[in-house]
Design a protein around this motif. Structure first.
Motif, PDB file in Angstrom:
ATOM      1  N   GLY A   9      -7.682  14.399  -9.354  1.00  0.00           N
ATOM      2  CA  GLY A   9      -8.970  14.388  -8.679  1.00  0.00           C
ATOM      3  C   GLY A   9      -8.920  13.851  -7.262  1.00  0.00           C
ATOM      4  O   GLY A   9      -8.080  14.245  -6.450  1.00  0.00           O
ATOM      5  N   PRO A  10      -9.801  12.894  -6.921  1.00  0.00           N
ATOM      6  CA  PRO A  10      -9.850  12.367  -5.552  1.00  0.00           C
ATOM      7  C   PRO A  10      -8.582  11.629  -5.128  1.00  0.00           C
ATOM      8  O   PRO A  10      -8.361  11.429  -3.935  1.00  0.00           O
ATOM      9  N   LEU A  11      -7.745  11.256  -6.072  1.00  0.00           N
ATOM     10  CA  LEU A  11      -6.509  10.560  -5.716  1.00  0.00           C
ATOM     11  C   LEU A  11      -5.537  11.470  -4.979  1.00  0.00           C
ATOM     12  O   LEU A  11      -4.643  11.002  -4.268  1.00  0.00           O
ATOM     13  N   ALA A  12      -5.698  12.781  -5.147  1.00  0.00           N
ATOM     14  CA  ALA A  12      -4.810  13.727  -4.471  1.00  0.00           C
ATOM     15  C   ALA A  12      -4.967  13.685  -2.958  1.00  0.00           C
ATOM     16  O   ALA A  12      -4.104  14.184  -2.230  1.00  0.00           O
ATOM     17  N   ALA A  13      -6.048  13.088  -2.473  1.00  0.00           N
ATOM     18  CA  ALA A  13      -6.257  12.993  -1.024  1.00  0.00           C
ATOM     19  C   ALA A  13      -5.471  11.837  -0.400  1.00  0.00           C
ATOM     20  O   ALA A  13      -5.456  11.697   0.817  1.00  0.00           O
ATOM     21  N   PHE A  14      -4.825  11.027  -1.242  1.00  0.00           N
ATOM     22  CA  PHE A  14      -4.078   9.868  -0.754  1.00  0.00           C
ATOM     23  C   PHE A  14      -2.589  10.039  -1.015  1.00  0.00           C
ATOM     24  O   PHE A  14      -2.178  10.777  -1.925  1.00  0.00           O
ATOM     25  N   ASP A  15      -1.794   9.344  -0.221  1.00  0.00           N
ATOM     26  CA  ASP A  15      -0.368   9.315  -0.476  1.00  0.00           C
ATOM     27  C   ASP A  15      -0.118   8.711  -1.857  1.00  0.00           C
ATOM     28  O   ASP A  15      -0.713   7.694  -2.222  1.00  0.00           O
ATOM     29  N   ARG A  16       0.761   9.319  -2.614  1.00  0.00           N
ATOM     30  CA  ARG A  16       1.013   8.875  -3.988  1.00  0.00           C
ATOM     31  C   ARG A  16       1.489   7.427  -4.042  1.00  0.00           C
ATOM     32  O   ARG A  16       1.113   6.670  -4.942  1.00  0.00           O
ATOM     33  N   ASP A  17       2.328   7.019  -3.094  1.00  0.00           N
ATOM     34  CA  ASP A  17       2.828   5.650  -3.095  1.00  0.00           C
ATOM     35  C   ASP A  17       1.706   4.638  -2.899  1.00  0.00           C
ATOM     36  O   ASP A  17       1.738   3.536  -3.452  1.00  0.00           O
ATOM     37  N   VAL A  18       0.702   5.003  -2.090  1.00  0.00           N
ATOM     38  CA  VAL A  18      -0.432   4.104  -1.879  1.00  0.00           C
ATOM     39  C   VAL A  18      -1.228   3.961  -3.170  1.00  0.00           C
ATOM     40  O   VAL A  18      -1.624   2.863  -3.557  1.00  0.00           O
ATOM     41  N   VAL A  19      -1.457   5.088  -3.845  1.00  0.00           N
ATOM     42  CA  VAL A  19      -2.207   5.058  -5.106  1.00  0.00           C
ATOM     43  C   VAL A  19      -1.459   4.221  -6.145  1.00  0.00           C
ATOM     44  O   VAL A  19      -2.047   3.387  -6.835  1.00  0.00           O
ATOM     45  N   LYS A  20      -0.157   4.447  -6.232  1.00  0.00           N
ATOM     46  CA  LYS A  20       0.643   3.701  -7.214  1.00  0.00           C
ATOM     47  C   LYS A  20       0.613   2.209  -6.917  1.00  0.00           C
ATOM     48  O   LYS A  20       0.512   1.378  -7.827  1.00  0.00           O
ATOM     49  N   ALA A  21       0.693   1.853  -5.634  1.00  0.00           N
ATOM     50  CA  ALA A  21       0.644   0.443  -5.257  1.00  0.00           C
ATOM     51  C   ALA A  21      -0.707  -0.170  -5.616  1.00  0.00           C
ATOM     52  O   ALA A  21      -0.779  -1.291  -6.139  1.00  0.00           O
ATOM     53  N   ALA A  22      -1.786   0.554  -5.356  1.00  0.00           N
ATOM     54  CA  ALA A  22      -3.122   0.042  -5.674  1.00  0.00           C
ATOM     55  C   ALA A  22      -3.300  -0.104  -7.182  1.00  0.00           C
ATOM     56  O   ALA A  22      -3.895  -1.086  -7.650  1.00  0.00           O
ATOM     57  N   ALA A  23      -2.792   0.858  -7.944  1.00  0.00           N
ATOM     58  CA  ALA A  23      -2.873   0.760  -9.405  1.00  0.00           C
ATOM     59  C   ALA A  23      -2.080  -0.433  -9.910  1.00  0.00           C
ATOM     60  O   ALA A  23      -2.517  -1.151 -10.823  1.00  0.00           O
ATOM     61  N   THR A  24      -0.916  -0.667  -9.319  1.00  0.00           N
ATOM     62  CA  THR A  24      -0.094  -1.818  -9.705  1.00  0.00           C
ATOM     63  C   THR A  24      -0.837  -3.121  -9.449  1.00  0.00           C
ATOM     64  O   THR A  24      -0.826  -4.037 -10.276  1.00  0.00           O
ATOM     65  N   VAL A  25      -1.507  -3.220  -8.293  1.00  0.00           N
ATOM     66  CA  VAL A  25      -2.276  -4.415  -7.965  1.00  0.00           C
ATOM     67  C   VAL A  25      -3.414  -4.604  -8.962  1.00  0.00           C
ATOM     68  O   VAL A  25      -3.659  -5.710  -9.467  1.00  0.00           O
ATOM     69  N   MET A  26      -4.121  -3.519  -9.289  1.00  0.00           N
ATOM     70  CA  MET A  26      -5.275  -3.619 -10.179  1.00  0.00           C
ATOM     71  C   MET A  26      -4.844  -3.998 -11.591  1.00  0.00           C
ATOM     72  O   MET A  26      -5.443  -4.865 -12.240  1.00  0.00           O
ATOM     73  N   LEU A  27      -3.782  -3.351 -12.080  1.00  0.00           N
ATOM     74  CA  LEU A  27      -3.279  -3.672 -13.413  1.00  0.00           C
ATOM     75  C   LEU A  27      -2.699  -5.085 -13.441  1.00  0.00           C
ATOM     76  O   LEU A  27      -2.809  -5.795 -14.439  1.00  0.00           O
ATOM     77  N   GLY A  28      -2.071  -5.491 -12.331  1.00  0.00           N
ATOM     78  CA  GLY A  28      -1.532  -6.848 -12.258  1.00  0.00           C
ATOM     79  C   GLY A  28      -2.625  -7.896 -12.242  1.00  0.00           C
ATOM     80  O   GLY A  28      -2.460  -8.991 -12.782  1.00  0.00           O
ATOM     81  N   SER A  29      -3.763  -7.570 -11.632  1.00  0.00           N
ATOM     82  CA  SER A  29      -4.886  -8.512 -11.581  1.00  0.00           C
ATOM     83  C   SER A  29      -5.633  -8.563 -12.905  1.00  0.00           C
ATOM     84  O   SER A  29      -6.231  -9.577 -13.251  1.00  0.00           O
TER      85      SER A  29
END
Length: 458
Positions: free
Chosen positions: A321-341
């Protein structure tokens, strides 16, 4: 209805639209996520590299503020450290444009380059403008960003500056020649594992920077006995073949609080296979034969989705979906931060703000709209938010262990790599089936896997 009851209805809407993409407004991934672990194993191979290292060692020694100058032996140790750092930084910088990360904790230095010499080289080169240093941030979560075996997150990162790149070029060291200019010297023996399985207390306190105290487990504890037997079996199988282009691996597991938290398979000591870049791991040979690395795509996102009742995500979890508009590495990093928090956040971690090229509000909104179960991590995993990461890590480790048991039954050496497996290429098909079965059996998640093959089999 509760928020959690609304979740499945939200998922139907969001995932049905998962293949609809907006205009391509991708941003470059933050530099800090294009980072590789710096193994201090580089040594100059040719005359140009030796001359460069001698020049830089002299520069570092000259700017040191010491009560007495270094003696001959200390100067040699410094030169070895400078060589290891310069080779470790230049190779990824010139060949792939990547930075490197390396913990500044003393317990992360146990190889041929000692802690004092390594810090002197790192700090000296940074003070002279040859390295750019980004301080780290850490979570008890995904260890693909951290040099510490007990912690995950982002360790201190270092970049080769234009000054270092230019100086190297003046010695004839470029992207085309750097691999031949520096060679690697891995330790010949595996780390000795004295405690295959550890149970430690949960981290407490604001900083959570120090390791938890060990919890004494009775040797009669059935779970402890089973876990220890499995780690020992894994290490026996890893010790049988010869290993080339890496330090022979040996494994251990560390749990937190009880057997339901933590437990990731790690390789302690310096120069661990798990911290090598993917490209470097594909150079490994087991008994002279190439390897295959298998990864579970979006491992922890898939686990959480399955807990919310979505057994299979319709595509790459980081590009739906909307994640395709972002660089995959940025999305993965943000997901890592959210899951880590373990909960929703308002900002990037402070230590990451300067490097982030996408606003947290923008990326987190896209993540949550695509994966609405990220709003309910604590409820889905039935743990407090500050233990979500450790619980997810435990489930992920169970998935890998289930897969590894299939390979152990065939007496195959297998190295767990965070959310995947490194195996002899001849076992790739069997390992891929086993990995998918592990996630399906343990987490009720249907995952996609990627396969990377090294050596002449590529």
């Amino acid at each position: 209805m509760t928020d959690l009851q609304h979740l499945k209805d939200d998922l139907k809407v969001n995932l049905a639209a998962s293949h609809v993409t907006s205009g391509d407004s991708r941003s470059l991934a933050p530099r800090l996520h294009q980072a590789e672990f710096m193994m201090l194993v580089s040594t100059p191979r040719d005359a140009a590299a030796k001359a460069l290292v001698e020049r830089l060692t002299a520069d570092v020694a000259a700017q040191e503020q010491r009560l007495r100058p270094r003696g001959q032996k200390e100067r040699r140790y410094l030169g070895e450290a400078v060589a290891a750092v310069v080779g470790g930084v230049l190779k990824p910088a010139l060949r792939r444009g990547n930075a490197v990360f390396r913990s500044r904790s003393e317990d992360a230095y146990g190889g041929d380059v000692g802690y004092s010499a390594a810090l002197a080289a790192l700090d000296g080169l940074a003070a002279l403008g040859y390295l750019r240093h980004h301080p780290g941030v850490r979570y008890e979560h995904h260890d693909g960003f951290s040099a510490s075996q007990a912690w995950t997150g982002l360790a201190s990162r270092y970049e080769a500056t234009e000054t270092l790149v230019g100086l190297a070029a003046s010695y004839g060291i470029t992207a085309e020649t750097v691999k031949s200019a520096f060679t690697t010297r891995f330790p010949a023996k595996a780390e000795v594992i004295k405690t295959p399985v550890e149970l430690k207390q949960f981290k407490t306190g604001k900083s959570k920077m120090n390791g938890g105290q060990s919890i004494r487990v009775p040797r009669s504890d059935d779970t402890y006995k089973q876990l220890t037997a499995e780690v020992r079996l894994a290490n026996q199988l890893l010790a049988a073949p010869s290993w080339s282009n890496c330090r022979p691996p040996s494994l251990r597991r560390t749990f937190r609080g009880n057997w339901s938290f933590g437990g990731r398979w790690t390789i302690p000591g310096d120069s661990p296979v798990q911290q090598m870049s993917g490209e470097e791991r594909l150079d490994i040979l087991i008994d002279g034969q190439p390897v295959c690395e298998l990864d579970a795509s979006g491992s922890q996102l898939s686990i959480v989705a399955a807990l919310a009742g979505v057994a299979e995500l319709p595509g790459d979890p980081y590009q739906l979906g909307p994640l395709a508009a972002f660089d995959r590495d940025v999305v993965k990093a943000a997901a890592t931060v959210m899951l880590g928090s373990g909960k929703l956040r308002r900002t990037w971690p402070k230590e990451m703000e300067d490097d982030a090229t996408v606003s947290w509000a923008e990326i987190s909104s896209a993540l949550v709209s695509t994966h609405p179960y990220l709003r309910h991590l604590s409820e889905l995993l039935r743990v407090p938010s500050d233990r979500v990461a450790l619980r997810l890590q435990n489930i992920e480790a169970q998935c890998l262990t289930h897969a590894m048991r299939t390979l152990w039954a065939e007496l195959l050496p297998v190295v767990p790599i965070h959310d995947g497996l490194l195996v002899p290429v001849a076992a790739a098909g069997m390992a891929e089936v086993a990995l998918r079965d592990g996630y399906r059996t343990v987490a009720r998640a249907i995952i996609r896997t990627t396969r990377s093959v090294g050596g002449c089999a590529a």
